[in-house]
Design an enzyme around this catalytic site. Structure first.
Site, PDB file in Angstrom:
ATOM      1  CD  GLU A 163      -2.771  -1.297  -0.041  1.00  0.00           C
ATOM      2  OE1 GLU A 163      -2.990  -0.284  -0.733  1.00  0.00           O
ATOM      3  OE2 GLU A 163      -3.195  -2.429  -0.344  1.00  0.00           O
ATOM      4  CG  HIS A 166      -1.007   1.194  -4.361  1.00  0.00           C
ATOM      5  ND1 HIS A 166      -0.777   0.938  -5.698  1.00  0.00           N
ATOM      6  CD2 HIS A 166      -1.664   0.100  -3.874  1.00  0.00           C
ATOM      7  CE1 HIS A 166      -1.271  -0.247  -6.011  1.00  0.00           C
ATOM      8  NE2 HIS A 166      -1.809  -0.780  -4.926  1.00  0.00           N
TER       9      HIS A 166
END
Length: 254
Positions: A163, A166
């Protein structure tokens, strides 16, 4: 086996896709696929659609999406469990250390990127909070940036590192424009318009690659690598290519 969303069976060069049916969960739910974002866990800037706008390689978002000065402020105050906070902080430390540069004659390392708690002067920061799935905003832009983490399904270091990639501005590996030579899932972007071409090789071992059963609902593979006996979808640590791509994207010298 995981519970996933059903997809249509298609064959692409390197990958075959099957039509799944529901089956019992083997190890819980893959929360990356339930984050409520694009391709499961990506929160994109308003009005941004990488499947329609010419924007991705290696696979960094195209355009001015790098965090200024390579600093990513964050707010972890909504994560109330101390053990959860520790997992998040350790994941951040791992990404910072893995992308840093050794300093000759020293035990210290030169950081490439820095995650730090936000201050009152930070107008843009990542708000980390609990949610129903794992998801994160992609890259830097104005407005609220967030990361959601389901309890307990997202609280694994490798998942959180995924994550944070990202957040740094990276898409999923299997969405690269050259992916048809390696596989398919499930959108494909365009070099120089939706994604930045960093001239790095396709990486089956990337922490940004989905697993073989991504979006399957019967436990059968939806992605089959062209290269035999190749494992995809690891969530342990950044691969060597992941590290090189972050360093290149953020202009870190060797």
């Amino acid at each position: 086996m995981f519970v996933y969303i059903c997809i249509i069976s298609i064959f692409f060069i390197g990958f075959t896709f099957n039509i799944p049916v529901l089956s019992p969960a083997e190890d819980g739910i893959n929360h990356e696929l339930l984050g409520g974002g694009f391709e499961g866990d990506m929160i994109l800037p308003d009005g941004f659609d990488p499947t329609r706008t010419p924007n991705t390689k290696g696979v960094a978002i195209y355009g001015p999406r790098r965090w200024p000065n390579n600093i990513i402020p964050y707010d972890i105050s909504l994560i109330t469990n101390a053990a959860h906070r520790t997992v998040i902080q350790e994941a951040m430390n791992k990404v910072m250390r893995d992308t840093s540069t050794p300093i000759a004659g020293s035990t210290q390392r030169k950081q490439c990127i820095t995650f730090r708690p936000k201050t009152s002067s930070d107008k843009v920061f990542v708000k980390i909070q609990y949610g129903t799935g794992c998801s994160a905003s992609v890259g830097y832009s104005t407005g609220e940036k967030k990361m959601t983490l389901a309890n307990p399904g997202c609280f694994y270091s490798g998942t959180i590192q995924h994550e944070f990639m990202h957040v740094l501005g990276f898409y999923h590996e299997q969405s690269r424009p050259d992916r048809d030579s390696y596989g398919h899932n499930f959108n494909k972007y365009t070099w120089g318009s939706t994604v930045l071409n960093q001239n790095s090789p396709y990486d089956y071992g990337s922490i940004m690659h989905y697993g073989a059963n991504g979006f399957s609902s019967n436990g059968k593979p939806t992605i089959t690598p062209k290269q035999p006996n190749t494992k995809i979808g690891q969530r342990e640590k950044l691969s060597a290519t992941d590290i090189n791509e972050i360093r290149a994207y953020y202009g870190c010298s060797s």
